[in-house]
Design a protein around this motif. Structure first.
Motif, PDB file in Angstrom:
ATOM      1  N   ASN A  10       0.827  -1.206   0.000  1.00 52.92           N
ATOM      2  CA  ASN A  10       0.000   0.000   0.000  1.00 52.92           C
ATOM      3  C   ASN A  10       0.859   1.253   0.000  1.00 52.92           C
ATOM      4  O   ASN A  10       1.568   1.529   0.966  1.00 52.92           O
ATOM      5  N   LYS A  11       0.805   1.992  -1.104  1.00 49.79           N
ATOM      6  CA  LYS A  11       1.517   3.282  -1.234  1.00 49.79           C
ATOM      7  C   LYS A  11       2.997   3.164  -0.879  1.00 49.79           C
ATOM      8  O   LYS A  11       3.560   4.027  -0.212  1.00 49.79           O
ATOM      9  N   VAL A  12       3.635   2.082  -1.318  1.00 45.92           N
ATOM     10  CA  VAL A  12       5.043   1.845  -0.983  1.00 45.92           C
ATOM     11  C   VAL A  12       5.958   2.687  -1.865  1.00 45.92           C
ATOM     12  O   VAL A  12       5.839   2.707  -3.090  1.00 45.92           O
ATOM     13  N   THR A  13       6.859   3.386  -1.200  1.00 49.36           N
ATOM     14  CA  THR A  13       7.924   4.146  -1.846  1.00 49.36           C
ATOM     15  C   THR A  13       9.232   3.697  -1.217  1.00 49.36           C
ATOM     16  O   THR A  13       9.299   3.455  -0.009  1.00 49.36           O
ATOM     17  N   THR A  24      14.938   7.349  -6.158  1.00 46.68           N
ATOM     18  CA  THR A  24      13.647   6.725  -5.865  1.00 46.68           C
ATOM     19  C   THR A  24      13.501   5.484  -6.731  1.00 46.68           C
ATOM     20  O   THR A  24      13.355   5.586  -7.951  1.00 46.68           O
ATOM     21  N   LYS A  27       7.799   4.169  -6.271  1.00 43.95           N
ATOM     22  CA  LYS A  27       7.017   5.333  -5.864  1.00 43.95           C
ATOM     23  C   LYS A  27       5.527   5.006  -5.871  1.00 43.95           C
ATOM     24  O   LYS A  27       4.969   4.647  -6.910  1.00 43.95           O
ATOM     25  N   ASP A  28       4.903   5.083  -4.690  1.00 41.67           N
ATOM     26  CA  ASP A  28       3.451   4.893  -4.523  1.00 41.67           C
ATOM     27  C   ASP A  28       2.924   3.610  -5.164  1.00 41.67           C
ATOM     28  O   ASP A  28       1.945   3.622  -5.900  1.00 41.67           O
ATOM     29  N   ILE A  29       3.549   2.480  -4.852  1.00 41.57           N
ATOM     30  CA  ILE A  29       3.150   1.188  -5.409  1.00 41.57           C
ATOM     31  C   ILE A  29       2.011   0.595  -4.587  1.00 41.57           C
ATOM     32  O   ILE A  29       2.094   0.512  -3.360  1.00 41.57           O
ATOM     33  N   ASP A  30       0.965   0.168  -5.265  1.00 41.46           N
ATOM     34  CA  ASP A  30      -0.149  -0.566  -4.665  1.00 41.46           C
ATOM     35  C   ASP A  30      -0.238  -1.915  -5.372  1.00 41.46           C
ATOM     36  O   ASP A  30      -0.222  -1.978  -6.602  1.00 41.46           O
ATOM     37  N   GLU A  64       8.431   4.606   2.693  1.00 43.50           N
ATOM     38  CA  GLU A  64       7.064   5.056   3.012  1.00 43.50           C
ATOM     39  C   GLU A  64       6.096   3.953   2.628  1.00 43.50           C
ATOM     40  O   GLU A  64       6.389   3.130   1.770  1.00 43.50           O
ATOM     41  N   GLY A  65       4.925   3.970   3.234  1.00 42.51           N
ATOM     42  CA  GLY A  65       3.885   3.011   2.905  1.00 42.51           C
ATOM     43  C   GLY A  65       3.983   1.755   3.753  1.00 42.51           C
ATOM     44  O   GLY A  65       4.817   1.637   4.651  1.00 42.51           O
TER      45      GLY A  65
END
Length: 93
Positions: A10-13, A24, A27-30, A64-65
Motif C-alpha cells: 500500500n503506497k510503498v515508496t 527513488t 514510488k506509490d506502489i499498490d 514510506e507506505g
C-alpha cells in the motif's frame, strides 16, 4: 469462499541515498496477491523489480507506505521475525 490476501503493498515508496542526493526506486506502489494466485513481475532493468521483491521478502523495508505479508507489517518485524517469515513462508529462486 473469499480468497485470503497474503501480500498487500500500500503506497510503498523506496528511496536510496546516493551521494548527497537520493534515488527513488519505487514510488506509490499498490499491489495485492490473494492465496492461490500466480503472477509475474516484469519490467526493464532498473525499474524496481528486485527492490519490490526484497521488500516483500522482508530483506528490506519501504521508506514510506506499508508492506504486509501474511498479515505482518514488514517494517515492524525484528531481524529474527523476518528470518522466521522467510524460512517458513517465502522462497527465492
Amino acid at each position: 469462499m473469499k480468497a485470503e490476501t497474503i501480500i498487500s503493498i500500500n503506497k510503498v515508496t523506496k528511496r536510496f541515498k546516493v551521494g548527497e542526493g537520493e534515488f527513488t526506486a519505487l514510488k506509490d506502489i499498490d499491489l495485492e496477491f490473494k492465496r492461490g494466485e500466480f503472477a509475474g513481475l516484469v519490467g526493464p532493468s532498473g525499474s524496481g523489480k528486485t527492490t519490490l521483491l526484497n521488500i516483500i521478502g522482508s530483506l528490506d523495508s519501504p521508506t514510506e507506505g506499508d508492506a504486509l505479508v501474511l498479515g505482518k507489517n514488514i517494517s515492524k518485524l525484528s531481524h529474527k521475525e523476518s528470518a522466521r517469515l522467510r524460512n517458513k513462508h517465502i522462497g527465492f529462486i
